[in-house]
Design a protein around this motif. Structure first.
Motif, PDB file in Angstrom:
ATOM      1  N   UNK A 204      37.501 -16.950 -25.632  1.00 52.81           N
ATOM      2  CA  UNK A 204      37.469 -17.169 -24.187  1.00 52.81           C
ATOM      3  C   UNK A 204      37.597 -18.653 -23.847  1.00 52.81           C
ATOM      4  N   UNK A 205      36.821 -19.491 -24.509  1.00 52.37           N
ATOM      5  CA  UNK A 205      36.835 -20.920 -24.198  1.00 52.37           C
ATOM      6  C   UNK A 205      38.189 -21.546 -24.520  1.00 52.37           C
ATOM      7  N   UNK A 206      38.766 -21.212 -25.666  1.00 55.62           N
ATOM      8  CA  UNK A 206      40.036 -21.824 -26.055  1.00 55.62           C
ATOM      9  C   UNK A 206      41.187 -21.339 -25.176  1.00 55.62           C
ATOM     10  N   UNK A 207      41.191 -20.060 -24.823  1.00 54.53           N
ATOM     11  CA  UNK A 207      42.250 -19.554 -23.944  1.00 54.53           C
ATOM     12  C   UNK A 207      42.162 -20.196 -22.559  1.00 54.53           C
ATOM     13  N   UNK A 208      40.952 -20.359 -22.041  1.00 55.19           N
ATOM     14  CA  UNK A 208      40.801 -20.979 -20.724  1.00 55.19           C
ATOM     15  C   UNK A 208      41.254 -22.433 -20.747  1.00 55.19           C
ATOM     16  N   UNK A 209      40.969 -23.146 -21.834  1.00 56.86           N
ATOM     17  CA  UNK A 209      41.450 -24.519 -21.946  1.00 56.86           C
ATOM     18  C   UNK A 209      42.973 -24.570 -21.979  1.00 56.86           C
ATOM     19  N   UNK A 210      43.598 -23.598 -22.677  1.00 57.19           N
ATOM     20  CA  UNK A 210      45.062 -23.562 -22.732  1.00 57.19           C
ATOM     21  C   UNK A 210      45.652 -23.279 -21.356  1.00 57.19           C
ATOM     22  N   UNK A 211      45.014 -22.407 -20.585  1.00 56.37           N
ATOM     23  CA  UNK A 211      45.495 -22.113 -19.236  1.00 56.37           C
ATOM     24  C   UNK A 211      45.349 -23.349 -18.351  1.00 56.37           C
ATOM     25  N   UNK A 212      44.201 -24.040 -18.454  1.00 50.39           N
ATOM     26  CA  UNK A 212      43.996 -25.253 -17.660  1.00 50.39           C
ATOM     27  C   UNK A 212      45.001 -26.347 -18.023  1.00 50.39           C
ATOM     28  N   UNK A 213      45.538 -26.301 -19.243  1.00 48.27           N
ATOM     29  CA  UNK A 213      46.535 -27.296 -19.674  1.00 48.27           C
ATOM     30  C   UNK A 213      47.937 -26.962 -19.174  1.00 48.27           C
ATOM     31  N   UNK A 214      48.022 -25.971 -18.262  1.00 48.42           N
ATOM     32  CA  UNK A 214      49.303 -25.587 -17.641  1.00 48.42           C
ATOM     33  C   UNK A 214      50.321 -25.096 -18.676  1.00 48.42           C
ATOM     34  N   UNK A 215      49.842 -24.367 -19.670  1.00 46.41           N
ATOM     35  CA  UNK A 215      50.745 -23.808 -20.678  1.00 46.41           C
ATOM     36  C   UNK A 215      51.471 -22.597 -20.112  1.00 46.41           C
ATOM     37  N   UNK A 216      52.695 -22.378 -20.569  1.00 48.17           N
ATOM     38  CA  UNK A 216      53.471 -21.203 -20.172  1.00 48.17           C
ATOM     39  C   UNK A 216      53.639 -20.221 -21.324  1.00 48.17           C
ATOM     40  N   UNK A 217      53.227 -20.604 -22.533  1.00 48.83           N
ATOM     41  CA  UNK A 217      53.323 -19.742 -23.713  1.00 48.83           C
ATOM     42  C   UNK A 217      52.088 -19.992 -24.571  1.00 48.83           C
ATOM     43  N   UNK A 218      51.258 -18.962 -24.733  1.00 47.91           N
ATOM     44  CA  UNK A 218      49.995 -19.097 -25.467  1.00 47.91           C
ATOM     45  C   UNK A 218      49.954 -18.031 -26.556  1.00 47.91           C
ATOM     46  N   UNK A 219      49.641 -18.466 -27.777  1.00 50.13           N
ATOM     47  CA  UNK A 219      49.511 -17.557 -28.921  1.00 50.13           C
ATOM     48  C   UNK A 219      48.074 -17.579 -29.398  1.00 50.13           C
ATOM     49  N   UNK A 220      47.510 -16.388 -29.635  1.00 54.09           N
ATOM     50  CA  UNK A 220      46.163 -16.246 -30.193  1.00 54.09           C
ATOM     51  C   UNK A 220      46.284 -15.580 -31.558  1.00 54.09           C
ATOM     52  N   UNK A 221      45.768 -16.258 -32.584  1.00 56.60           N
ATOM     53  CA  UNK A 221      45.850 -15.763 -33.962  1.00 56.60           C
ATOM     54  C   UNK A 221      44.425 -15.541 -34.472  1.00 56.60           C
ATOM     55  N   UNK A 222      44.160 -14.305 -34.965  1.00 58.55           N
ATOM     56  CA  UNK A 222      42.818 -13.919 -35.399  1.00 58.55           C
ATOM     57  C   UNK A 222      42.887 -13.423 -36.832  1.00 58.55           C
ATOM     58  N   UNK A 223      41.865 -13.772 -37.609  1.00 61.97           N
ATOM     59  CA  UNK A 223      41.720 -13.229 -38.960  1.00 61.97           C
ATOM     60  C   UNK A 223      40.284 -12.765 -39.151  1.00 61.97           C
ATOM     61  N   UNK A 224      40.153 -11.554 -39.720  1.00 62.44           N
ATOM     62  CA  UNK A 224      38.831 -10.968 -39.978  1.00 62.44           C
ATOM     63  C   UNK A 224      37.987 -10.928 -38.718  1.00 62.44           C
ATOM     64  N   UNK A 225      38.594 -10.480 -37.630  1.00 63.89           N
ATOM     65  CA  UNK A 225      37.910 -10.350 -36.336  1.00 63.89           C
ATOM     66  C   UNK A 225      37.307 -11.665 -35.874  1.00 63.89           C
TER      67      UNK A 225
END
Length: 616
Positions: free
Chosen positions: A30-51
């Motif tokens: 949640x925190x990292x995605x919100x920071x990416x949105x605040x940075x005016x990004x138009x393409x955001x990738x979320x990569x997860x390993x082992x939940x």
């Protein structure tokens, strides 16, 4: 006396702050995605390993950070969003407290790569448990890559409190969807253990909802739109016939921020008053835009609760807007005082006169009169000839006497045999069961009577039956003539896939399974086709918090959920045979005393107890 109060070291203070901000891997997402949105990004990738326990990485093409900002962002209360206290009441961004990155860095291995658009080189920083390990200059693409590895590596007690990977993954997807739905103008991608889970291109709100929850969602949506000085509302609600038992797809967004509000939820339910079945919940995706100075966001660490200045007006506007939309799209029943065109006279007969019947009756005709009218008043009726009426009765007397002659009739008699049972057993067989208020079954016994709760008793019977079938794996199935196709969201399909083996052991037969639907060709013997959708929705709702790790606990949870869905409900009339089957089935169980949910199934009242009642 020596001082006992002392300042905490920074790394300890950061770990304490992390307890409020970071509770599980989903909090980091949640925190990292919100920071990416605040940075005016138009393409955001979320990569997860082992939940998220091994890796949570967010890559964006946003503004990036300079060397100074990259180092300063890990300090406590360091933020670019506010400058003074008054700015808290005019927020247009997500993160503003300045504790998220410092808290995350205190309990994990963090690697950050960032480069602003106007710079040729970027910054590469590595931090382990609040300690700066390295800071280098690197050739990087525009934007920021933030990787969080080995979460809670220095707090093993907190790591032990994490749930299974399935549960943690569900929490991550929930947080991911809350950010994704608030920003349909951004391209989001989610990868888990190397496989792509979501790929959501830029779109409008309706397309984003359909891309997340499946193509069948489009026909369920009713648009809602209202603009006032207090609030601007847009979004969608579901039609009443598509309501579910669970509260999964219910989203409120205020100024593009996901919130939870029982008060606003009550306003939505009030708009659906009289349209929903008991216990059902509608889906809604509502976006509220209010002036920033009329709300207070900073009342909860996760910022999912908001305080409004004028809640009563917001409640009334939201309820009326939804009610208007439901009525406008012919979903809600309305009074109609217009005439029904089906009752109009057909066009061919509209201007024609009614035809006179051909047969007419002479009102002056008297059958007992000797005078014959010289000229009858009608022309279509001819009086019958009655001159030889005596001939009609010739031979009738003889036939009547023949029919009334006595006839000898013989009956076949049965030989009465001796009773197979003695009088005591016959007396026991004549004992009847009684149903009281369509809830309890009364069974008289020698010492008094047993009062059985029909719903709890049937739950116990079904629970033990399902549990036995799943353990022995010999459940019978009834094949469907036409396979049944049920549509679910992607998260629900993943949950069903995890439960598929156990469901097959209960009698389900899955023909195929896709991203948004499952095809079922066989059902358990005592499950009707109309009950399948309700049963699976109830099962998914019961297991929303996660599937147990052990197979026995998983089977136990499924058996309990199915027993609760299929058991006869309070208020159902049972005939004498059904009452007898429930009573006999209950006392054939291994543990007939309690239901699967540890509530008593029956009570016994002795004759002595009744005597004491009357002795008073």
């Amino acid at each position: 006396m020596s001082s006992i109060i002392q300042l905490l070291p920074d790394h300890v203070a950061n770990q304490i702050a992390a307890g409020e901000v970071v509770q599980r891997p989903a909090s980091v997402v949640k925190e990292l995605l919100e920071n990416a949105v605040d940075a005016k990004a138009t393409d955001i990738k979320l990569i997860i390993k082992d939940a998220g326990k091994s890796l949570v990485q967010v890559i964006d093409n946003g503004l990036g950070m300079s060397v100074t900002d990259a180092r300063l962002c890990f300090e406590r209360h360091a933020t670019s969003k506010i400058r003074q206290a008054e700015d808290l009441f005019s927020l247009h961004t997500k993160g503003f407290r300045g504790e998220a990155l410092a808290s995350i860095a205190a309990i994990a291995h963090v690697e950050m790569k960032t480069r602003p658009d106007q710079e040729e080189l970027g910054t590469h920083i590595v931090i382990e448990g609040s300690k700066f390990m390295s800071q280098d200059v690197a050739v990087l693409p525009k934007g920021t890559s933030f990787a969080v590895k080995n979460l809670f590596f220095n707090i093993p007690a907190r790591r032990n409190f994490l749930k299974s990977d399935i549960v943690e993954q569900r929490h991550i997807i929930d947080e991911f969807l809350r950010v994704v739905m608030a920003h349909p103008n951004i391209h989001f991608t989610l990868y888990h253990n190397g496989s792509e889970v979501f790929n959501l291109p830029q779109s409008n709100i309706r397309q984003r909802i359909v891309n997340i929850f499946g193509g069948k969602t489009n026909e369920k949506l009713v648009p809602v739109k209202e603009t006032t000085d207090i609030v601007s509302i847009q979004g969608f609600v579901s039609k009443p016939e598509f309501s579910k038992k669970s509260r999964g797809e219910q989203f409120f967004f205020v100024n593009d921020r996901f919130i939870k509000s029982g008060y606003l939820h009550h306003a939505v339910m009030a708009a659906y008053e009289g349209l929903l079945k008991d216990g059902c919940q509608p889906a809604y995706y509502l976006y509220l835009d209010v002036p920033p100075h009329t709300i207070d966001i900073n009342i909860h660490p996760t910022k999912t609760e908001i305080k409004f200045d004028d809640e009563h007006a917001l409640y009334a506007i939201l309820r009326s807007a939804i009610k208007h939309s439901l009525g406008q799209f012919n979903v809600a029943p309305v009074l109609d005082f217009e005439r029904d065109p089906n009752l109009d006279t057909p066009y061919d007969y509209k201007n024609q006169e009614a035809s006179v019947p051909l047969i007419q009756v002479d009102a002056n005709f008297n059958p007992f009169s000797d005078d014959k009218p010289s000229k009858p008043s009608y022309s279509t009726y001819k009086k019958p000839d009655t001159s030889h009426w005596e001939g009609l009765y010739v031979g009738l007397r003889q036939e009547t006497e023949t029919l009334t002659a006595p006839v000898e009739i013989h009956f076949e008699q049965e030989e009465v045999t001796a009773s197979l049972f003695d009088d005591h057993e016959q007396e026991q067989q004549t004992v009847k069961l009684f149903q009281i208020h369509k809830k309890y079954i009364v069974n008289p016994i020698k010492s008094g009577m047993i009062i059985v709760d029909q719903q709890r008793a049937h739950q116990r019977i079904l629970y033990e039956k399902f549990l036995t079938n799943m353990t022995v794996r010999q459940a019978a199935s009834q094949q469907l003539l036409f396979p049944l196709t049920l549509y679910f969201s992607r998260q629900e399909i993943e949950l069903i896939a995890e439960l598929q083996e156990s469901l097959v052991n209960t009698g389900f037969v899955f023909e195929s399974m896709a991203d948004d639907h499952a095809v079922i060709s066989g059902l358990p013997v005592n499950v009707a086709e109309s009950e399948v959708s309700i049963l699976l929705e109830q099962l998914l709702g019961d297991l929303q918090d996660g599937i147990p790790d052990s197979s026995f606990s998983q089977n136990d949870s499924i058996a309990k959920s199915m027993a609760r869905s299929l058991a006869v409900k309070t208020g159902t009339f049972l005939n004498e045979k059904e009452q007898e089957n429930i009573v006999n089935g209950l006392f054939a169980c291994k543990d007939p005393n309690v239901s699967p949910f540890h509530k008593p199934t029956f009570i016994t009242m002795r004759v002595e107890d009744l005597d004491k009642k009357f002795a008073l």
